[in-house]
Design a protein around this motif. Structure first.
Motif, PDB file in Angstrom:
ATOM      1  N   GLN A 176      24.561 -22.962 -24.850  1.00  0.00           N
ATOM      2  CA  GLN A 176      23.596 -22.290 -24.052  1.00  0.00           C
ATOM      3  C   GLN A 176      24.049 -21.972 -23.144  1.00  0.00           C
ATOM      4  OE1 GLN A 176      21.551 -24.855 -25.566  1.00  0.00           O
ATOM      5  NE2 GLN A 176      21.622 -23.970 -27.035  1.00  0.00           N
ATOM      6  N   ALA A 177      24.260 -22.605 -22.484  1.00  0.00           N
ATOM      7  CA  ALA A 177      25.252 -22.092 -21.306  1.00  0.00           C
ATOM      8  C   ALA A 177      25.860 -21.433 -20.734  1.00  0.00           C
ATOM      9  CB  ALA A 177      26.333 -23.869 -20.449  1.00  0.00           C
ATOM     10  N   SER A 178      26.030 -20.664 -19.603  1.00  0.00           N
ATOM     11  CA  SER A 178      26.815 -20.099 -18.831  1.00  0.00           C
ATOM     12  C   SER A 178      28.330 -20.054 -18.996  1.00  0.00           C
ATOM     13  CB  SER A 178      26.495 -18.953 -17.385  1.00  0.00           C
ATOM     14  OG  SER A 178      26.370 -19.878 -16.605  1.00  0.00           O
ATOM     15  N   LYS A 179      28.979 -19.728 -17.929  1.00  0.00           N
ATOM     16  CA  LYS A 179      30.916 -19.783 -18.096  1.00  0.00           C
ATOM     17  C   LYS A 179      30.660 -19.904 -16.872  1.00  0.00           C
ATOM     18  CE  LYS A 179      34.836 -17.641 -16.750  1.00  0.00           C
ATOM     19  NZ  LYS A 179      35.566 -15.688 -16.068  1.00  0.00           N
ATOM     20  N   GLU A 180      29.372 -20.294 -15.482  1.00  0.00           N
ATOM     21  CA  GLU A 180      29.889 -20.943 -14.292  1.00  0.00           C
ATOM     22  C   GLU A 180      29.415 -22.139 -14.650  1.00  0.00           C
ATOM     23  OE1 GLU A 180      28.553 -17.779 -14.850  1.00  0.00           O
ATOM     24  OE2 GLU A 180      29.771 -16.805 -13.758  1.00  0.00           O
ATOM     25  N   GLU A 181      28.517 -22.908 -15.642  1.00  0.00           N
ATOM     26  CA  GLU A 181      28.356 -24.026 -15.401  1.00  0.00           C
ATOM     27  C   GLU A 181      28.954 -24.739 -16.593  1.00  0.00           C
ATOM     28  OE1 GLU A 181      23.292 -21.914 -16.215  1.00  0.00           O
ATOM     29  OE2 GLU A 181      24.407 -22.275 -17.445  1.00  0.00           O
ATOM     30  N   ILE A 182      29.966 -24.252 -17.510  1.00  0.00           N
ATOM     31  CA  ILE A 182      30.247 -24.543 -18.095  1.00  0.00           C
ATOM     32  C   ILE A 182      32.037 -24.948 -17.180  1.00  0.00           C
ATOM     33  CG2 ILE A 182      32.478 -24.664 -20.168  1.00  0.00           C
ATOM     34  CD1 ILE A 182      31.007 -22.201 -21.243  1.00  0.00           C
ATOM     35  N   GLU A 183      32.184 -24.544 -16.343  1.00  0.00           N
ATOM     36  CA  GLU A 183      33.315 -24.319 -14.989  1.00  0.00           C
ATOM     37  C   GLU A 183      33.402 -25.564 -14.859  1.00  0.00           C
ATOM     38  OE1 GLU A 183      34.292 -21.028 -12.811  1.00  0.00           O
ATOM     39  OE2 GLU A 183      33.994 -19.814 -14.294  1.00  0.00           O
ATOM     40  N   THR A 184      31.828 -26.086 -14.305  1.00  0.00           N
ATOM     41  CA  THR A 184      31.303 -27.403 -14.060  1.00  0.00           C
ATOM     42  C   THR A 184      31.611 -28.735 -14.523  1.00  0.00           C
ATOM     43  OG1 THR A 184      29.148 -27.893 -14.824  1.00  0.00           O
ATOM     44  CG2 THR A 184      29.227 -26.427 -12.954  1.00  0.00           C
ATOM     45  N   LEU A 185      32.219 -28.868 -15.805  1.00  0.00           N
ATOM     46  CA  LEU A 185      32.738 -29.647 -16.567  1.00  0.00           C
ATOM     47  C   LEU A 185      34.329 -30.040 -15.932  1.00  0.00           C
ATOM     48  CD1 LEU A 185      31.632 -28.469 -19.440  1.00  0.00           C
ATOM     49  CD2 LEU A 185      30.601 -30.163 -18.604  1.00  0.00           C
ATOM     50  N   ASN A 186      34.400 -31.685 -16.235  1.00  0.00           N
ATOM     51  CA  ASN A 186      35.638 -31.927 -15.451  1.00  0.00           C
ATOM     52  C   ASN A 186      37.078 -31.686 -16.736  1.00  0.00           C
ATOM     53  OD1 ASN A 186      37.431 -33.648 -14.508  1.00  0.00           O
ATOM     54  ND2 ASN A 186      37.425 -35.590 -15.092  1.00  0.00           N
ATOM     55  N   GLY A 187      37.874 -31.070 -16.016  1.00  0.00           N
ATOM     56  CA  GLY A 187      38.806 -30.506 -16.624  1.00  0.00           C
ATOM     57  C   GLY A 187      38.827 -29.120 -17.025  1.00  0.00           C
ATOM     58  N   ILE A 188      38.121 -28.132 -17.307  1.00  0.00           N
ATOM     59  CA  ILE A 188      37.878 -26.970 -17.804  1.00  0.00           C
ATOM     60  C   ILE A 188      37.724 -26.168 -15.798  1.00  0.00           C
ATOM     61  CG2 ILE A 188      35.974 -25.609 -18.396  1.00  0.00           C
ATOM     62  CD1 ILE A 188      36.930 -27.536 -20.194  1.00  0.00           C
ATOM     63  N   GLY A 189      38.184 -25.043 -15.941  1.00  0.00           N
ATOM     64  CA  GLY A 189      38.600 -23.566 -15.698  1.00  0.00           C
ATOM     65  C   GLY A 189      38.125 -22.625 -15.726  1.00  0.00           C
ATOM     66  N   PRO A 190      38.670 -21.333 -15.155  1.00  0.00           N
ATOM     67  CA  PRO A 190      37.575 -20.012 -16.079  1.00  0.00           C
ATOM     68  C   PRO A 190      38.421 -19.707 -16.909  1.00  0.00           C
ATOM     69  CG  PRO A 190      37.748 -20.296 -13.146  1.00  0.00           C
ATOM     70  CD  PRO A 190      38.578 -21.400 -14.069  1.00  0.00           C
ATOM     71  N   ALA A 191      39.113 -20.258 -17.512  1.00  0.00           N
ATOM     72  CA  ALA A 191      39.948 -19.038 -18.562  1.00  0.00           C
ATOM     73  C   ALA A 191      39.598 -20.404 -20.058  1.00  0.00           C
ATOM     74  CB  ALA A 191      41.666 -19.797 -18.560  1.00  0.00           C
ATOM     75  N   LYS A 192      39.169 -21.557 -19.427  1.00  0.00           N
ATOM     76  CA  LYS A 192      39.063 -22.694 -20.473  1.00  0.00           C
ATOM     77  C   LYS A 192      37.281 -22.213 -21.302  1.00  0.00           C
ATOM     78  CE  LYS A 192      42.341 -26.278 -20.692  1.00  0.00           C
ATOM     79  NZ  LYS A 192      42.656 -27.483 -19.713  1.00  0.00           N
ATOM     80  N   ALA A 193      36.580 -21.452 -20.213  1.00  0.00           N
ATOM     81  CA  ALA A 193      35.462 -22.138 -20.190  1.00  0.00           C
ATOM     82  C   ALA A 193      35.049 -20.725 -20.315  1.00  0.00           C
ATOM     83  CB  ALA A 193      33.906 -21.629 -18.580  1.00  0.00           C
ATOM     84  N   GLN A 194      35.617 -19.394 -20.498  1.00  0.00           N
ATOM     85  CA  GLN A 194      35.636 -18.428 -21.215  1.00  0.00           C
ATOM     86  C   GLN A 194      36.343 -18.720 -22.660  1.00  0.00           C
ATOM     87  OE1 GLN A 194      34.287 -15.039 -20.132  1.00  0.00           O
ATOM     88  NE2 GLN A 194      34.332 -14.981 -21.925  1.00  0.00           N
ATOM     89  N   ALA A 195      37.083 -18.408 -22.981  1.00  0.00           N
ATOM     90  CA  ALA A 195      37.099 -19.546 -24.089  1.00  0.00           C
ATOM     91  C   ALA A 195      36.583 -20.429 -25.266  1.00  0.00           C
ATOM     92  CB  ALA A 195      38.879 -20.248 -23.923  1.00  0.00           C
ATOM     93  N   ILE A 196      35.860 -21.090 -23.805  1.00  0.00           N
ATOM     94  CA  ILE A 196      34.805 -21.710 -25.053  1.00  0.00           C
ATOM     95  C   ILE A 196      33.709 -20.784 -25.856  1.00  0.00           C
ATOM     96  CG2 ILE A 196      32.197 -23.082 -24.208  1.00  0.00           C
ATOM     97  CD1 ILE A 196      34.654 -25.252 -23.147  1.00  0.00           C
ATOM     98  N   ILE A 197      33.211 -19.842 -24.510  1.00  0.00           N
ATOM     99  CA  ILE A 197      31.698 -18.783 -24.463  1.00  0.00           C
ATOM    100  C   ILE A 197      31.718 -18.102 -26.110  1.00  0.00           C
ATOM    101  CG2 ILE A 197      31.093 -16.918 -23.440  1.00  0.00           C
ATOM    102  CD1 ILE A 197      30.415 -18.480 -21.552  1.00  0.00           C
ATOM    103  N   ASP A 198      33.239 -17.932 -25.624  1.00  0.00           N
ATOM    104  CA  ASP A 198      34.074 -16.421 -26.549  1.00  0.00           C
ATOM    105  C   ASP A 198      34.457 -16.964 -27.970  1.00  0.00           C
ATOM    106  OD1 ASP A 198      34.554 -14.955 -25.050  1.00  0.00           O
ATOM    107  OD2 ASP A 198      36.750 -15.055 -24.762  1.00  0.00           O
TER     108      ASP A 198
END
Length: 195
Positions: free
Chosen positions: A138-160
């Motif tokens: 359910q997490a948004s891109k910004e929320e996923i980016e708070t995870l250790n080792g996850i930046g904007p590109a990986k957060a977007q890849a998770i959502i995609d």
């Protein structure tokens, strides 16, 4: 026996054979209809079972600026907008711009409809040192980016990946995402929740 009585006997026997033949054919037709009805009933029963499996129920807790907050029983595939309508719709104080109305709900989710002017914080999604975990489905891109080792590109890849392949069922599903290997996953797997 006269010719007329022999003829009457033959007519009678012929009519009797026709009647018995008619009953025999009719009995076969009745058995066939019974088999078709039995098959149809079985088929409808199987369809009902399949439909019941597709309509599994879930429990959702909705809070905040809705007319009737509480716990609701819904079916799979229900979206946030549906549970809000089930809860009597928004109050006049609801901030409709800070909630994803199209999000598909999952069992045991809490939906909080914020009040206009309130700072929006979703503690269910915050990860990191405060001990709260992120619900990765359910997490948004910004929320996923708070995870250790996850930046904007990986957060977007998770959502995609989530949008293309459906919700994650187990932590290891994240290894299917390009750029997330076992080492990266090890860094944040304890900070996420996957039902």
């Amino acid at each position: 026996m006269s010719f007329l009585s022999k003829k009457n006997v033959l007519v009678f026997i012929s009519v009797l054979f026709l009647f018995v033949g008619f009953l025999f054919v009719r009995k076969k037709e009745i058995k066939q209809v019974e088999k078709e009805i039995e098959f149809k009933d079985t088929f409808e029963f199987v369809e009902e079972i399949e439909e019941d499996e597709q309509n599994e129920t879930m429990m959702i807790d909705i809070k905040g600026e809705v007319k009737y907050p509480g716990v609701y029983e819904i079916t799979q595939g229900t979206r946030v907008i549906d549970i809000i309508k089930e809860a009597g719709d928004f109050t006049s104080e609801a901030d409709q711009n800070n909630i994803n109305l199209s999000q598909i709900l999952q069992d045991e989710m809490v939906v909080i409809v914020p009040k206009k002017g309130d700072e929006v914080t979703v503690t269910d999604f915050q990860g990191g040192s405060d001990g709260q975990k992120i619900r990765i489905n359910q997490a948004s891109k910004e929320e996923i980016e708070t995870l250790n080792g996850i930046g904007p590109a990986k957060a977007q890849a998770i959502i995609d990946y989530r949008e293309e392949n459906g919700l994650f069922q187990k932590v290891e599903d994240l290894l299917e995402i390009n750029g997330i290997g076992e080492k990266t996953l090890e860094n944040f797997k304890d900070d996420i929740i996957i039902p």
